[in-house]
Design an enzyme around this catalytic site. Structure first.
Site, mmCIF file in Angstrom:
data_model
loop_
_atom_site.group_PDB
_atom_site.id
_atom_site.type_symbol
_atom_site.label_atom_id
_atom_site.label_comp_id
_atom_site.label_asym_id
_atom_site.label_seq_id
_atom_site.Cartn_x
_atom_site.Cartn_y
_atom_site.Cartn_z
ATOM 1 N N CYS A 1 0.857 -1.196 0.000
ATOM 2 C CA CYS A 1 0.000 0.000 0.000
ATOM 3 C C CYS A 1 0.885 1.237 0.000
ATOM 4 C CB CYS A 1 -0.857 0.000 1.260
ATOM 5 S SG CYS A 1 -1.722 -1.550 1.511
ATOM 6 N N ARG B 1 0.851 2.068 -6.131
ATOM 7 C CA ARG B 1 1.128 1.079 -5.080
ATOM 8 C C ARG B 1 -0.126 0.321 -4.655
ATOM 9 N NH1 ARG B 1 6.067 1.801 -2.505
ATOM 10 N NH2 ARG B 1 5.297 0.531 -0.783
ATOM 11 N N TRP C 1 -3.664 -1.766 -1.280
ATOM 12 C CA TRP C 1 -3.627 -2.984 -2.085
ATOM 13 C C TRP C 1 -3.991 -4.085 -1.102
ATOM 14 C CZ3 TRP C 1 -3.604 -4.470 -6.929
ATOM 15 C CH2 TRP C 1 -3.253 -5.776 -7.240
ATOM 16 N N ASN D 1 1.047 -0.537 6.039
ATOM 17 C CA ASN D 1 1.466 -1.216 4.813
ATOM 18 C C ASN D 1 2.235 -2.450 5.256
ATOM 19 O OD1 ASN D 1 2.495 -1.884 2.255
ATOM 20 N ND2 ASN D 1 4.280 -0.563 2.544
ATOM 21 N N GLY D 2 1.918 -3.609 4.672
ATOM 22 C CA GLY D 2 2.640 -4.825 5.032
ATOM 23 C C GLY D 2 1.689 -5.909 5.503
ATOM 24 N N GLU E 1 8.637 -19.191 -20.759
ATOM 25 C CA GLU E 1 8.368 -17.868 -20.196
ATOM 26 C C GLU E 1 9.422 -16.855 -20.659
ATOM 27 O OE1 GLU E 1 6.094 -16.246 -18.937
ATOM 28 O OE2 GLU E 1 6.935 -14.667 -17.697
ATOM 29 N N LYS F 1 8.488 -13.436 -22.787
ATOM 30 C CA LYS F 1 8.894 -12.073 -22.388
ATOM 31 C C LYS F 1 9.512 -11.347 -23.590
ATOM 32 C CE LYS F 1 7.040 -11.619 -19.546
ATOM 33 N NZ LYS F 1 6.133 -12.472 -18.826
ATOM 34 N N GLU G 1 6.808 -10.463 -26.211
ATOM 35 C CA GLU G 1 5.924 -9.387 -25.755
ATOM 36 C C GLU G 1 6.606 -8.029 -25.802
ATOM 37 O OE1 GLU G 1 3.080 -10.684 -22.247
ATOM 38 O OE2 GLU G 1 5.148 -11.152 -21.777
ATOM 39 N N HIS H 1 13.585 -33.579 -32.757
ATOM 40 C CA HIS H 1 12.375 -34.052 -33.441
ATOM 41 C C HIS H 1 11.825 -32.992 -34.387
ATOM 42 C CE1 HIS H 1 12.420 -37.628 -30.979
ATOM 43 N NE2 HIS H 1 12.550 -36.861 -29.907
ATOM 44 N N LYS I 1 -3.304 -5.516 -19.908
ATOM 45 C CA LYS I 1 -2.880 -6.127 -18.645
ATOM 46 C C LYS I 1 -3.854 -7.211 -18.205
ATOM 47 C CE LYS I 1 -0.273 -6.654 -15.093
ATOM 48 N NZ LYS I 1 0.882 -7.513 -15.375
HETATM 49 C C1 F6R Z 1 2.445 -12.209 -19.944
HETATM 50 C C2 F6R Z 1 1.208 -11.971 -19.240
HETATM 51 C C3 F6R Z 1 0.009 -12.747 -19.648
HETATM 52 C C4 F6R Z 1 -0.819 -13.141 -18.408
HETATM 53 C C5 F6R Z 1 -2.138 -13.804 -18.831
HETATM 54 C C6 F6R Z 1 -2.939 -14.250 -17.649
HETATM 55 O O1 F6R Z 1 3.477 -11.397 -19.504
HETATM 56 O O2 F6R Z 1 1.152 -11.157 -18.365
HETATM 57 O O3 F6R Z 1 0.348 -13.852 -20.396
HETATM 58 O O4 F6R Z 1 -0.059 -14.001 -17.641
HETATM 59 O O5 F6R Z 1 -2.893 -12.909 -19.600
HETATM 60 O O6 F6R Z 1 -3.240 -13.166 -16.840
HETATM 61 P P1 F6R Z 1 -3.717 -13.374 -15.354
HETATM 62 O O7 F6R Z 1 -2.581 -13.960 -14.603
HETATM 63 O O8 F6R Z 1 -4.088 -12.006 -14.884
HETATM 64 O O9 F6R Z 1 -4.893 -14.307 -15.391
#
Ligand code: F6R
Length: 614
Positions: free
Chosen positions: A2, A27, A75, A101-102, A484, A488, A491, A507, A609
């Site tokens: 927070c 935050r 948060w 916060n915490g 992963e 990254k 993306e 293969h 996001k």
């Molecule tokens: C990649 C990324 C996405 C999410 C996916 C699921 O960097 O952020 O692949 O992981 O859209 O999102 P959540 O975890 O919010 O269900």
């Protein structure tokens, strides 16, 4: 994670507090609130939702002018994002207002003891426990700073506290243990806050408090002591950042900041996971142990990065519980008539808690009688609300669209859940669980070691700005780490990057490899001879095709050195936990390469996001 602020000085307190909270909204934005002292009485306004809701409330019902106050943007960790759970919290006698916060680890025990003494609680938060305890200590000791020190000595966990006392106008007290707190030293006014962004419009002179310190500010004094009241030293410094850089903690991107926050995020995710008998616990459990013992199949459901965390979970859960575990993309699951029934346990992983594919998959699973345990970063979001149990990752808000601390804390939560299931089902002995738990506790320090080597990874990335195709290889849990790492890079850098199971290479995929292809290889710890040697063979295979190898291997693994064009040393950790440390260099690499290419790292093109459509 927070944002908290306290102010004492000649300006109108509410507007200083609101301005500070606006700069800390990154935050947390589940709720916001302020408390000010007016003629010996505390006046509070707080609202669920974004700061805009609090502003609207204060416009409709303004608080009287004041020159001392505290504020909070939340948060949620313990207790959903409601008006009642919003901070500031008051002591029952109305004398204390406190923001926190915490995570207070021993909140349940303190709450029970206070309730026994007749204290009545109005929220479900661990923070109100601190407010009520401070109220009781103040009644006993008479001095606010003395009471706060006593309160801090009783609390366990990570916390920053800021409080005011209705009968002690002009004074703001604050304390920190393992959560951030800085003092802003102004001219005839002083501030305390989670970070400098909160007061940078008023002063650039700051003091960073040390661990276990208490500070008392008035308009013209700053006094720092330890938790026992002995005078203490803290580090003064001058803030050179502008307001936007300050919000990013001095980093160029939120994503880079979030990568570097991982030691703290992991530590917070591990906090408070044991009850008084030392047994592992989940955050919200609506399934009995009998039901968990009857489970004959586990299905992990998630999307994107969370899906890769699920792939790691499969290895850990099967190994520790001996229950068959599948992992499936949530978007595929319900369209293939999956076999799910009352003895199936679904584990769903979602940072946002709002991903539509994941939500639809768990709704389907529950309709078939399955129980669902959610791993989620967002308290009060839809997926945990619609699940039978929840384990929250305490990563704090993830602002960068590409998930980083979200992923590593999901991994940690998956391990905790795997151990929890093994505990309930009796498939691991207590000392075996303890051994893994002890190793998990080391992860923040190990991740920090990787972060300390960031400059070498940045140099590697800047040397590859001309390359357009990348390959990532791994075996066992190194395979999801490779996937992963590739995600990254796709993306952020908008480049072609593919992850493969190293054993699959011959293969087919090996055909795409030539002298222009950098190949990142995640090598298992040397202790797992068979696995390790197989990956070393794969390394040799790609090298024989002229590829440049970037090898991520345990420091001191001499076996890989002859086959590596570049070597990234990882700290020693057991195989199952290795993805937590292995992913960090890959995150740093993608972030730096994308920056060098001039891309918007925090908001990559075409991405959102939270994906709330199917
Ligand atoms: C990649 C990324 C996405 C999410 C996916 C699921 O960097 O952020 O692949 O992981 O859209 O999102 P959540 O975890 O919010 O269900």
């Amino acid at each position: 994670m927070c944002g908290i602020i306290g102010y004492s000085g000649p300006q109108e307190a509410v507007s200083v507090l609101l301005d500070g909270l606006a700069h800390m909204e990154y935050r947390g934005y589940d709720s916001a609130g302020v408390a000010v002292e007016v003629d010996g009485v505390l006046r509070v306004a707080k609202k669920a939702g974004k700061l805009a809701n609090l502003r609207a409330e204060l416009e409709a019902r303004p608080l009287p002018p004041s020159h001392v106050g505290i504020g909070h943007t939340r948060w949620a960790t313990h207790g959903g994002p409601t008006d009642l759970n919003a901070h500031p919290h008051m002591s029952s006698d109305g004398r204390i207002a406190l923001v926190h916060n915490g995570i207070v680890e021993n909140h349940a025990a303190i709450r029970a003891a206070l309730e026994e003494r007749g204290v009545e609680f109005t929220s479900q938060t661990d923070s109100e426990v601190a407010a009520q305890l401070l109220g009781v200590e103040l009644a006993a000791r008479g001095d606010l700073a003395e009471a706060l020190r006593a309160c801090c000595r009783a609390l366990q966990g990570a916390f920053t506290l800021v409080a005011i006392d209705a009968q002690d106008p002009g004074r703001v007290v604050a304390a920190r243990r393992s959560s951030p707190l800085v003092v802003g030293v102004g001219d005839g006014e002083n501030f305390v806050a989670s970070d400098v962004a909160a007061f940078i419009n008023h002063t650039r002179d700051a003091i960073e408090l040390g661990q276990d310190q208490v500070v008392v500010i008035t308009p013209d004094s700053v006094e720092i002591t330890d938790f026992d009241g002995a005078p203490a030293q803290a580090r003064p410094y001058r803030v050179e950042w502008d307001a936007s850089t300050a919000e990013k903690g001095g980093y160029d991107w939120f994503m880079r900041k979030e990568i570097f926050e991982q030691p703290r995020a992991i530590a917070d995710t591990l906090l408070g996971r044991h009850d008084e008998r030392g047994q592992l616990t989940l955050d919200e459990v609506r399934i009995g142990p009998e039901e968990l013992r009857r489970v004959d199949k586990i299905v992990v459901l998630a999307c994107g990065t969370a899906f890769y965390a699920g792939m790691v979970a499969k290895y850990a859960i099967e190994h520790w519980t001996r229950v068959p575990c599948e992992v499936e993309l949530a978007s595929e699951f319900r369209y293939r008539d999956p076999i799910v029934d009352g003895r199936t346990l679904c584990i769903t992983i979602s940072q946002s808690g709002e991903t539509m594919d994941t939500l639809m998959a768990i709704r389907y699973a529950r309709e078939q009688g399955a129980k669902v345990i959610a791993i989620c970063n967002t308290n009060g979001s839809t997926i945990p609300r619609e699940s039978d149990a929840v384990i929250y990752t305490h990563a704090g808000p993830e602002i960068g669209v590409a998930s980083t601390k979200g992923f590593t804390t999901q991994l940690v939560a998956c391990y905790l859940l795997g151990l929890f299931l093994a505990q309930v089902r009796g498939t691991l002995y207590g000392d075996e669980i303890q051994r893994v738990t002890d190793e998990l506790a080391m992860l923040p320090e190990l991740v920090q070691q990787v972060l300390d080597g960031a400059d070498d990874i940045y140099a590697l990335a800047r040397g590859m700005v001309h390359i357009e195709d990348f390959v990532f290889l791994g075996r066992h849990v190194g395979y999801p780490a490779a996937l992963e790492g590739a995600l990254k890079l796709k993306e952020l850098a908008y480049l072609h990057a593919e992850g493969f199971a190293a054993g699959e290479l011959k293969h087919g995929p090996i055909a795409i490899i030539d002298a222009r292809t950098p190949v990142f290889v995640v090598v298992p710890p040397a202790g797992r001879e068979q696995l390790h040697n197989k990956v070393v063979s794969n390394l040799q295979e790609v090298r024989a095709r002229g590829a440049k190898t970037i090898v991520l291997a345990e420091r001191g693994d001499t076996g890989v050195r002859p086959h590596a064009d570049a070597l990234i040393g990882l700290p020693r950790v057991s195989t199952l936990l290795q993805p937590v440390v292995a992913i960090v260099p890959l995150q740093l690499f993608a972030c730096e390469l994308a920056t060098a290419l001039g891309n918007d790292v925090d908001q990559p093109r075409n991405l959102a996001k939270s994906v709330t459509v199917e």
